[in-house]
Enzyme design. Structure first.
Site, mmCIF file in Angstrom:
data_model
loop_
_atom_site.group_PDB
_atom_site.id
_atom_site.type_symbol
_atom_site.label_atom_id
_atom_site.label_comp_id
_atom_site.label_asym_id
_atom_site.label_seq_id
_atom_site.Cartn_x
_atom_site.Cartn_y
_atom_site.Cartn_z
ATOM 1 C CG ASN A 291 36.366 38.362 80.942
ATOM 2 O OD1 ASN A 291 37.489 37.864 80.877
ATOM 3 N ND2 ASN A 291 36.099 39.574 80.457
ATOM 4 C CE1 TYR A 356 43.826 40.698 88.163
ATOM 5 C CE2 TYR A 356 45.715 39.241 88.372
ATOM 6 C CZ TYR A 356 44.609 39.667 87.674
ATOM 7 O OH TYR A 356 44.271 39.055 86.480
ATOM 8 C CE LYS A 360 41.412 38.062 88.275
ATOM 9 N NZ LYS A 360 40.155 37.914 87.503
ATOM 10 C CB THR A 391 45.441 40.979 76.563
ATOM 11 O OG1 THR A 391 46.212 41.169 77.745
ATOM 12 C CG2 THR A 391 44.821 39.597 76.579
HETATM 13 P P1 NAD Z 1 40.744 43.986 79.967
HETATM 14 O O1 NAD Z 1 41.100 45.080 80.908
HETATM 15 O O2 NAD Z 1 41.246 44.080 78.563
HETATM 16 O O3 NAD Z 1 39.149 43.849 79.886
HETATM 17 C C1 NAD Z 1 38.340 43.831 81.050
HETATM 18 C C2 NAD Z 1 36.945 44.288 80.680
HETATM 19 O O4 NAD Z 1 36.178 44.295 81.906
HETATM 20 C C3 NAD Z 1 36.930 45.718 80.125
HETATM 21 O O5 NAD Z 1 36.137 45.781 78.955
HETATM 22 C C4 NAD Z 1 36.324 46.525 81.261
HETATM 23 O O6 NAD Z 1 35.583 47.657 80.820
HETATM 24 C C5 NAD Z 1 35.426 45.492 81.942
HETATM 25 N N1 NAD Z 1 35.108 45.868 83.313
HETATM 26 C C6 NAD Z 1 35.967 46.293 84.264
HETATM 27 N N2 NAD Z 1 35.294 46.615 85.391
HETATM 28 C C7 NAD Z 1 33.982 46.377 85.148
HETATM 29 C C8 NAD Z 1 32.791 46.531 85.915
HETATM 30 N N3 NAD Z 1 32.826 46.992 87.164
HETATM 31 N N4 NAD Z 1 31.607 46.198 85.353
HETATM 32 C C9 NAD Z 1 31.553 45.742 84.077
HETATM 33 N N5 NAD Z 1 32.644 45.579 83.300
HETATM 34 C C10 NAD Z 1 33.838 45.902 83.822
HETATM 35 O O7 NAD Z 1 41.196 42.626 80.670
HETATM 36 P P2 NAD Z 1 41.665 41.223 80.019
HETATM 37 O O8 NAD Z 1 43.132 41.218 79.912
HETATM 38 O O9 NAD Z 1 40.857 40.885 78.828
HETATM 39 O O10 NAD Z 1 41.291 40.230 81.210
HETATM 40 C C11 NAD Z 1 40.019 39.618 81.346
HETATM 41 C C12 NAD Z 1 40.006 38.772 82.609
HETATM 42 O O11 NAD Z 1 41.066 37.816 82.547
HETATM 43 C C13 NAD Z 1 40.210 39.565 83.888
HETATM 44 O O12 NAD Z 1 39.412 39.018 84.911
HETATM 45 C C14 NAD Z 1 41.686 39.357 84.176
HETATM 46 O O13 NAD Z 1 41.969 39.533 85.532
HETATM 47 C C15 NAD Z 1 41.876 37.939 83.722
HETATM 48 N N6 NAD Z 1 43.273 37.592 83.388
HETATM 49 C C16 NAD Z 1 43.935 38.197 82.343
HETATM 50 C C17 NAD Z 1 45.250 37.833 82.043
HETATM 51 C C18 NAD Z 1 46.014 38.430 80.873
HETATM 52 O O14 NAD Z 1 47.147 38.001 80.603
HETATM 53 N N7 NAD Z 1 45.469 39.404 80.158
HETATM 54 C C19 NAD Z 1 45.897 36.890 82.834
HETATM 55 C C20 NAD Z 1 45.212 36.318 83.908
HETATM 56 C C21 NAD Z 1 43.900 36.673 84.159
#
Ligand code: NAD
Length: 450
Positions: A291, A356, A360, A391
């Site tokens: 994730n 990005y 993805k 989020t």
């Molecule tokens: P977020 O930024 O709130 O959380 C991401 C977490 O990953 C954070 O806790 C961060 O510390 C951790 N992280 C980052 N780099 C890291 C590393 N090198 N090693 C370990 N941990 C690491 O993100 P989110 O919005 O919760 O998104 C989670 C996933 O869902 C991501 O892969 C994001 O691309 C994907 N996503 C999110 C959305 C959205 O609308 N929020 C949409 C599509 C995809």
């Protein structure tokens, strides 16, 4: 973040929104907010073949009320159209028109599910292929027409029949509040792999849950979608090991304490990440959710190497390396299941996100190409592509952009982290092992990349 517009159009502005023809999103029935009354409504199963009767029997055996014909004035929670015997586009009309006639009987947050042969599966005559592909167009278009939180999705049979264990699990997922934000999508079942879960087991939680007795590693578990995934896997019975950066250690510990999980402070791009993960699990890895992800948006003309390289390193290269190291070292358990986070940006592309979207789209490619390897160990690997999810990341968008982004989906609202988490728990369950190498969109049928 709270969707104030959604509250207003379900409250004081209901009539105004209706008379002005404004979007009218409704609160969705999720797993823990589905009223008992909804669950007690019958399911209408349409189709003339043996498959439809077999499916009706499966639902009856699982305690659901089933109808084979619409009853005047009766409300139903779902309409299932079994079209696995379609030979020609002209065969479709009796059943699809019956689906149409039944739509008014569907309760809010109701479901339409089509079940049909997967395009390209086995030998298909051109006429049969036209019917089969036609059903996908039908289901997607119908999803755009659904109202009041109702969805339309399909199950595609690729070389299996309706008795494959993952057909049942896919049905339970699509029928339940666990798929509240999934619409216009297809789940392809391509093997008889996996356990046959009954509806009660699928909907149970804790020690009786579908993931009981299994360990689950979630990267990026300190916050956002990752924290929701960790909580949900624990709800379904898994022992969770949450991974996050040392800087996020406190937040990670808080989430893990809440669910009785274990914290691992680790940068997943580190050289020994796979070994450290396996060591923290203390046994071969059973469920792994990739994730952790970052964004470093810039138009390509202004892109520097640190923005490009960091996004590729975290979002795709680390996943590929961890999977390869665990596989080579024999550290994946038999039946291991991996689920990765892709994004609708990886499907449709997005301005300012070349880095990005590359990462993805890479996740989608890696997932498809790894399916056979995971199947050889009796497991699976799939991806989930979220659309607009409420989020911290999306809360930072300018107000107007955020409002527009929410209404761009057929469900006319953003999803919640739990919606992504539900899809992941489902794809990580033993009943879903016949679904492999796929990317499931959790986007409310967002127009982006639809
Ligand atoms: P977020 O930024 O709130 O959380 C991401 C977490 O990953 C954070 O806790 C961060 O510390 C951790 N992280 C980052 N780099 C890291 C590393 N090198 N090693 C370990 N941990 C690491 O993100 P989110 O919005 O919760 O998104 C989670 C996933 O869902 C991501 O892969 C994001 O691309 C994907 N996503 C999110 C959305 C959205 O609308 N929020 C949409 C599509 C995809």
């Amino acid at each position: 973040m709270k969707d104030t517009y959604l509250s207003l159009v379900n409250g004081p502005l209901k009539q105004v929104a209706k008379s002005l023809g404004l979007p009218q999103p409704v609160e969705l029935n999720r797993f823990d907010s589905t009223p008992e009354e909804y669950l007690n409504r019958p399911v209408l199963v349409l189709g003339a073949g043996d498959g439809a009767q077999g499916l009706a029997d499966l639902l009856l055996d699982n305690g659901l009320e089933v109808r084979r014909n619409a009853q005047t004035g009766e409300k139903v929670r779902a309409v299932i159209a079994v079209l696995d015997d379609a030979q020609s586009p002209t065969d479709l009309s009796p059943i699809v028109l019956e689906v149409g006639a039944a739509l008014r009987s569907l309760v809010p947050s109701g479901r339409v599910i089509t079940i049909s042969t997967a395009p390209g599966a086995g030998d298909q005559s051109p006429e049969q292929a036209a019917a089969i592909q036609g059903i996908t167009g039908f289901t997607r278009s119908l999803a755009h027409e659904m109202r009041a939180g109702a969805t339309a999705n399909g199950i595609l049979l690729d070389g299996v029949d309706l008795t494959a264990p993952s057909v049942a699990s896919a049905l339970w997922f699509l029928l339940s509040g666990k798929s509240a934000y999934v619409s216009g999508q297809f789940l392809t079942v391509a093997s008889d792999a996996g356990d046959r879960l009954d509806l009660k087991a699928f909907m149970s939680t804790g020690a009786a849950g579908p993931l009981a007795g299994r360990s689950a590693v979630v990267t990026g578990a300190a916050r956002g979608i990752g924290a929701a995934i960790a909580r949900n896997l624990a709800r379904d019975g898994a022992e969770v090991i949450g991974v996050d950066m040392p800087q996020a250690g406190q937040a990670l510990a808080a989430v893990m304490n809440e669910i009785g999980g274990k914290s691992l402070q680790l940068d997943i791009t580190g050289a020994d990440a796979a070994e450290e993960i396996a060591e923290a699990v203390g046994a071969p890895v059973d469920i792994l959710v990739h994730n952790a992800g970052i964004t470093r948006d810039k138009m390509l003309a202004n892109m520097d190497s640190s923005r490009w390289d960091s996004v590729i390193a975290v979002n795709i290269a680390a996943q590929a390396k961890i999977n390869a190291h665990l596989a080579e070292a024999g550290l994946f358990a038999n039946g291991a299941q991996v689920v990765s986070l892709a994004s609708t940006s990886g499907i449709a592309g997005n301005r300012g996100q070349t880095n990005y979207a590359t990462s993805k789209a890479g996740v989608i490619g890696l997932t498809a190409a790894s399916a056979q390897d995971f199947a050889s160990r009796g497991g699976s690997i799939n991806a989930v592509a979220p659309g607009f999810i409420e989020t911290d990341m999306t809360a930072k968008m300018p107000t107007l952009t955020r409002q527009v982004a929410r209404r761009l989906s057929s469900l006319q609202q953003g999803g919640h982290p739990i919606d992504v988490a539900e899809a992941i728990s489902f794809l990580a369950s033993s009943g879903a092992r016949g679904i492999n190498g796929q990317t499931l969109r959790v986007c409310g049928q967002n127009m982006v990349g639809a």
